[in-house]
Motif scaffolding. Structure first.
Motif, PDB file in Angstrom:
ATOM      1  N   UNK A 184       4.121  -5.992  11.066  1.00  0.00           N
ATOM      2  CA  UNK A 184       3.986  -5.428   9.727  1.00  0.00           C
ATOM      3  C   UNK A 184       5.337  -5.297   9.036  1.00  0.00           C
ATOM      4  N   UNK A 185       6.342  -4.953   9.824  1.00  0.00           N
ATOM      5  CA  UNK A 185       7.678  -4.803   9.244  1.00  0.00           C
ATOM      6  C   UNK A 185       8.255  -6.157   8.864  1.00  0.00           C
ATOM      7  N   UNK A 186       8.019  -7.152   9.702  1.00  0.00           N
ATOM      8  CA  UNK A 186       8.646  -8.454   9.419  1.00  0.00           C
ATOM      9  C   UNK A 186       7.986  -9.135   8.224  1.00  0.00           C
ATOM     10  N   UNK A 187       6.791  -8.657   7.833  1.00  0.00           N
ATOM     11  CA  UNK A 187       6.139  -9.205   6.641  1.00  0.00           C
ATOM     12  C   UNK A 187       6.745  -8.646   5.352  1.00  0.00           C
ATOM     13  N   UNK A 188       7.595  -7.647   5.464  1.00  0.00           N
ATOM     14  CA  UNK A 188       8.220  -7.053   4.271  1.00  0.00           C
ATOM     15  C   UNK A 188       9.433  -7.880   3.848  1.00  0.00           C
ATOM     16  N   UNK A 189       9.723  -7.876   2.533  1.00  0.00           N
ATOM     17  CA  UNK A 189      10.963  -8.536   2.127  1.00  0.00           C
ATOM     18  C   UNK A 189      12.145  -7.659   2.557  1.00  0.00           C
ATOM     19  N   UNK A 190      13.363  -8.187   2.596  1.00  0.00           N
ATOM     20  CA  UNK A 190      14.500  -7.458   3.167  1.00  0.00           C
ATOM     21  C   UNK A 190      14.740  -6.097   2.502  1.00  0.00           C
ATOM     22  N   UNK A 191      14.608  -6.018   1.185  1.00  0.00           N
ATOM     23  CA  UNK A 191      14.868  -4.732   0.510  1.00  0.00           C
ATOM     24  C   UNK A 191      13.817  -3.698   0.908  1.00  0.00           C
ATOM     25  N   UNK A 192      12.554  -4.131   1.019  1.00  0.00           N
ATOM     26  CA  UNK A 192      11.493  -3.211   1.438  1.00  0.00           C
ATOM     27  C   UNK A 192      11.685  -2.782   2.891  1.00  0.00           C
ATOM     28  N   UNK A 193      12.068  -3.722   3.721  1.00  0.00           N
ATOM     29  CA  UNK A 193      12.287  -3.421   5.124  1.00  0.00           C
ATOM     30  C   UNK A 193      13.414  -2.389   5.274  1.00  0.00           C
ATOM     31  N   UNK A 194      14.454  -2.570   4.460  1.00  0.00           N
ATOM     32  CA  UNK A 194      15.578  -1.623   4.460  1.00  0.00           C
ATOM     33  C   UNK A 194      15.097  -0.240   4.008  1.00  0.00           C
TER      34      UNK A 194
ATOM     35  N   UNK B 290      -7.431   5.110   3.125  1.00  0.00           N
ATOM     36  CA  UNK B 290      -6.190   5.831   2.879  1.00  0.00           C
ATOM     37  C   UNK B 290      -5.553   6.418   4.126  1.00  0.00           C
ATOM     38  N   UNK B 291      -6.132   6.135   5.297  1.00  0.00           N
ATOM     39  CA  UNK B 291      -5.556   6.660   6.539  1.00  0.00           C
ATOM     40  C   UNK B 291      -4.377   5.800   6.994  1.00  0.00           C
ATOM     41  N   UNK B 292      -3.379   6.421   7.614  1.00  0.00           N
ATOM     42  CA  UNK B 292      -2.203   5.668   8.058  1.00  0.00           C
ATOM     43  C   UNK B 292      -2.560   4.581   9.064  1.00  0.00           C
ATOM     44  N   UNK B 293      -1.914   3.469   8.935  1.00  0.00           N
ATOM     45  CA  UNK B 293      -2.050   2.345   9.854  1.00  0.00           C
ATOM     46  C   UNK B 293      -0.687   2.139  10.507  1.00  0.00           C
ATOM     47  N   UNK B 294      -0.683   1.829  11.782  1.00  0.00           N
ATOM     48  CA  UNK B 294       0.573   1.757  12.528  1.00  0.00           C
ATOM     49  C   UNK B 294       1.559   0.768  11.908  1.00  0.00           C
ATOM     50  N   UNK B 295       2.831   1.159  11.901  1.00  0.00           N
ATOM     51  CA  UNK B 295       3.902   0.262  11.481  1.00  0.00           C
ATOM     52  C   UNK B 295       4.303  -0.556  12.700  1.00  0.00           C
TER      53      UNK B 295
ATOM     54  N   UNK C 113      11.201   4.969  -1.930  1.00  0.00           N
ATOM     55  CA  UNK C 113      10.601   3.639  -1.976  1.00  0.00           C
ATOM     56  C   UNK C 113       9.956   3.321  -0.624  1.00  0.00           C
ATOM     57  N   UNK C 114      10.620   3.717   0.448  1.00  0.00           N
ATOM     58  CA  UNK C 114      10.053   3.518   1.788  1.00  0.00           C
ATOM     59  C   UNK C 114       8.761   4.300   1.970  1.00  0.00           C
ATOM     60  N   UNK C 115       8.723   5.528   1.461  1.00  0.00           N
ATOM     61  CA  UNK C 115       7.502   6.346   1.565  1.00  0.00           C
ATOM     62  C   UNK C 115       6.363   5.703   0.778  1.00  0.00           C
ATOM     63  N   UNK C 116       6.703   5.186  -0.384  1.00  0.00           N
ATOM     64  CA  UNK C 116       5.691   4.516  -1.198  1.00  0.00           C
ATOM     65  C   UNK C 116       5.128   3.295  -0.460  1.00  0.00           C
ATOM     66  N   UNK C 117       6.004   2.559   0.212  1.00  0.00           N
ATOM     67  CA  UNK C 117       5.544   1.409   1.008  1.00  0.00           C
ATOM     68  C   UNK C 117       4.576   1.846   2.098  1.00  0.00           C
ATOM     69  N   UNK C 118       4.880   2.983   2.748  1.00  0.00           N
ATOM     70  CA  UNK C 118       3.975   3.460   3.795  1.00  0.00           C
ATOM     71  C   UNK C 118       2.591   3.723   3.222  1.00  0.00           C
ATOM     72  N   UNK C 119       2.548   4.368   2.057  1.00  0.00           N
ATOM     73  CA  UNK C 119       1.250   4.714   1.464  1.00  0.00           C
ATOM     74  C   UNK C 119       0.529   3.494   0.892  1.00  0.00           C
ATOM     75  N   UNK C 120       1.275   2.461   0.471  1.00  0.00           N
ATOM     76  CA  UNK C 120       0.613   1.298  -0.132  1.00  0.00           C
ATOM     77  C   UNK C 120       0.369   0.171   0.869  1.00  0.00           C
ATOM     78  N   UNK C 121       1.284  -0.017   1.829  1.00  0.00           N
ATOM     79  CA  UNK C 121       1.180  -1.164   2.724  1.00  0.00           C
ATOM     80  C   UNK C 121       0.709  -0.792   4.123  1.00  0.00           C
ATOM     81  N   UNK C 122       0.800   0.484   4.474  1.00  0.00           N
ATOM     82  CA  UNK C 122       0.440   0.870   5.839  1.00  0.00           C
ATOM     83  C   UNK C 122      -0.648   1.947   5.854  1.00  0.00           C
ATOM     84  N   UNK C 123      -1.675   1.706   5.012  1.00  0.00           N
ATOM     85  CA  UNK C 123      -2.872   2.547   5.041  1.00  0.00           C
ATOM     86  C   UNK C 123      -4.085   1.629   5.009  1.00  0.00           C
ATOM     87  N   UNK C 124      -5.201   2.151   5.525  1.00  0.00           N
ATOM     88  CA  UNK C 124      -6.418   1.349   5.463  1.00  0.00           C
ATOM     89  C   UNK C 124      -7.170   1.664   4.166  1.00  0.00           C
TER      90      UNK C 124
END
Lengths: 330, 330
Positions: free
Chosen positions: A199-209, A190-195, A176-187
């Motif tokens: 960016x982390x504090x914008x996630x809900x607690x379960x996603x952040x975990x 599709x290139x990676x965008x820094x975490x 689930x964390x990997x999926x978040x990286x590809x969906x929430x932390x790419x431009x």
């Protein structure tokens, strides 16, 4: 480059090495870093040894993982393999291959992550040796060594029909964390965008975990040793996906692993196909009190290696680096 | 790509792995390849462990080294580090990071070279584990493990004033081979040109021998164990150049190593500055009958770590990967 940000190319191998060793806990081995090889004590006369490599691109992106994250993960994945045999991790050897332009601050972060991973996951385990090389591709090859402390090694091949199947640790969280990286932390490309912290504090607690668990897996090492002490007949680290890893264990034991879907959580497909949690899959004689939670039963070998509620699993089974790695994503 | 030349990208990790394991001698370890980790016997309760990485570019060129050469060299350099501690090598773990387009035939050649290196240099030592990863840069990270068989580990720090200094093995031969590669096996632009059987047969016998030693170093492992048995006070693998490695031993022992130029052969500068022979530098109490040949004496620590005929050595001392690797050469 400025004086404020020296790179490994500016320093000698000895200077880079001292920058690492100074951040690691002092060695307690008979011979630690600084000689041609380390000497480690394994009182029962058997040593457990495994190696696993993280490569920039297939295994991590520098935009997503901090140096500390990477060091932590490199420790965790190797510690898990040692513990899966029923052994206590006692030492890591770390081979770093790095581009010349790698900042020294990055190398220090890696060392901090290695030290933190050992301290949190396997207290008493330390980095006792290593190697530095220049490479165009940042590569972290870790070898972990362990002591069985009199235990019989727990192999993949020992599962017997009638055994209870347990999972020790989480399933699908790192995926689930990997999926978040590809969906929430790419431009948009599709290139990676820094975490970033923002960016982390914008996630809900379960996603952040889940993101934290993807970046810093927490294999329950102590529980794996308890599982060995409880009489596990077979055990392995769940790294590539539960269905794929269970297939490997079932094939080695010449049995079928029958999972109960109801025991695999709300998202059964994620539990079976998501990798990188680095929990443990273990089998125990029926009735044994053992760590983890029961997720199925070992059956005599049937037509397939793995079933879910009695049917073959046809969903995504897990990660095979040579079939699944899509270089285009890099 | 054709059916005749499958690459690692065409196959699963398990298939690539079987292609390697089928070419290696059968494991004699308590637990060999196929589990999360190997289990190895070290009867005296101590294990010696070291890791060393070969990276395409800084450490080898595919035009010059065959896959078999590379496997052989990856084994040799790690076996030497184990033997330098006075331990018998018992196992290798091999982490391969390879581009998808690497031919399977190349991987098989690597396995053959690893097997051949173990068989010739350290009979009884086998590949007992490993890891496969995808990478843009071909990287071979090897960990070697050894058994002290009751010996005290021989460290760099044990040399005492008055000890005799020995070199066990050759000096400058591999460096002469490297020079041949750069002078005879490059094109007008300085790019590597393949070492063909024809190209090799055009060399005179001494050059052909030097080229072979560069591509497949032959550390005298058995002599290093004999040196430990004879009472070596300090020992190390000579990998980066005698002057540089002697400086490391002298610093660790807080002594000065005084070389006699007359004992270093015809080309003293090549003997002191040339690396990669993987012989051993060892010190012994005066009067002990020991392997190798005497090349100097340990003195109390003076102003410099190393002298040659009583004077500081100001020539090339050896190879430091972070200072000497010229990326432009790649």
């Amino acid at each position: 480059m400025t004086d404020a940000e020296p790179t490994v190319g500016d320093l000698s191998e000895g200077q880079v090495l001292r920058g690492i060793l100074d951040r690691l806990p002092a060695s307690t081995a008979p011979v630690g870093p600084g000689d041609d090889a380390a000497v480690l004590a394994v009182p029962d006369g058997r040593v457990v040894a495994t190696t696993d490599t993280l490569v920039h691109g297939p295994d991590f992106r520098l935009a997503w993982s901090s140096a500390v994250d990477l060091g932590y993960k490199a420790a965790a994945v190797n510690l898990a393999d040692v513990a899966a045999m029923g052994a206590r991790p006692i030492a890591l050897l770390v081979a770093l291959a790095m581009p010349d332009e790698t900042p020294i601050a990055f190398v220090r972060g890696l060392a901090d992550g290695l030290a933190q991973g050992c301290a949190e996951l396997a207290p008493g385990c330390a980095v006792e040796g290593g190697d530095l090389t220049v490479s165009d591709t940042l590569t972290i090859a870790v070898t972990a060594l362990g002591s069985l402390e009199g235990r019989a090694p727990v192999r993949r091949s020992g599962a017997r029909p009638g055994d209870a199947v347990h999972v020790i640790g989480e399933l699908g969280v790192a995926a689930r964390g990997l999926d978040l990286l590809f969906t929430r932390f790419t431009d948009a490309a599709g290139s990676p965008v820094a975490v970033t912290p923002e960016g982390r504090s914008a996630l809900d607690p379960a996603d952040s975990y889940a993101l934290d668990r993807q970046l810093r897996p927490r294999p329950p090492i102590a529980d794996a040793l308890r599982a060995a002490d409880a009489g596990a007949t077979a055990m392995m680290d769940v790294s590539d996906g539960l269905a794929l890893d269970a297939t490997r264990l079932a094939d080695a034991s010449m049995v079928t692993i029958a999972f109960d879907a109801g025991a695999l959580g709300e998202d059964v497909a994620l539990a079976l196909g998501g990798g990188e949690d680095h929990g443990f899959l273990a089998t125990f004689p029926e009735g044994v009190v053992a760590p983890g939670r029961r997720v199925g039963t070992v059956h005599p070998r049937g037509e397939v290696a793995v079933t879910v509620d009695g049917r073959p699993w046809t969903g995504h089974a897990g990660w095979d680096p040579y079939r699944d790695w899509d270089a285009g994503r890099g």
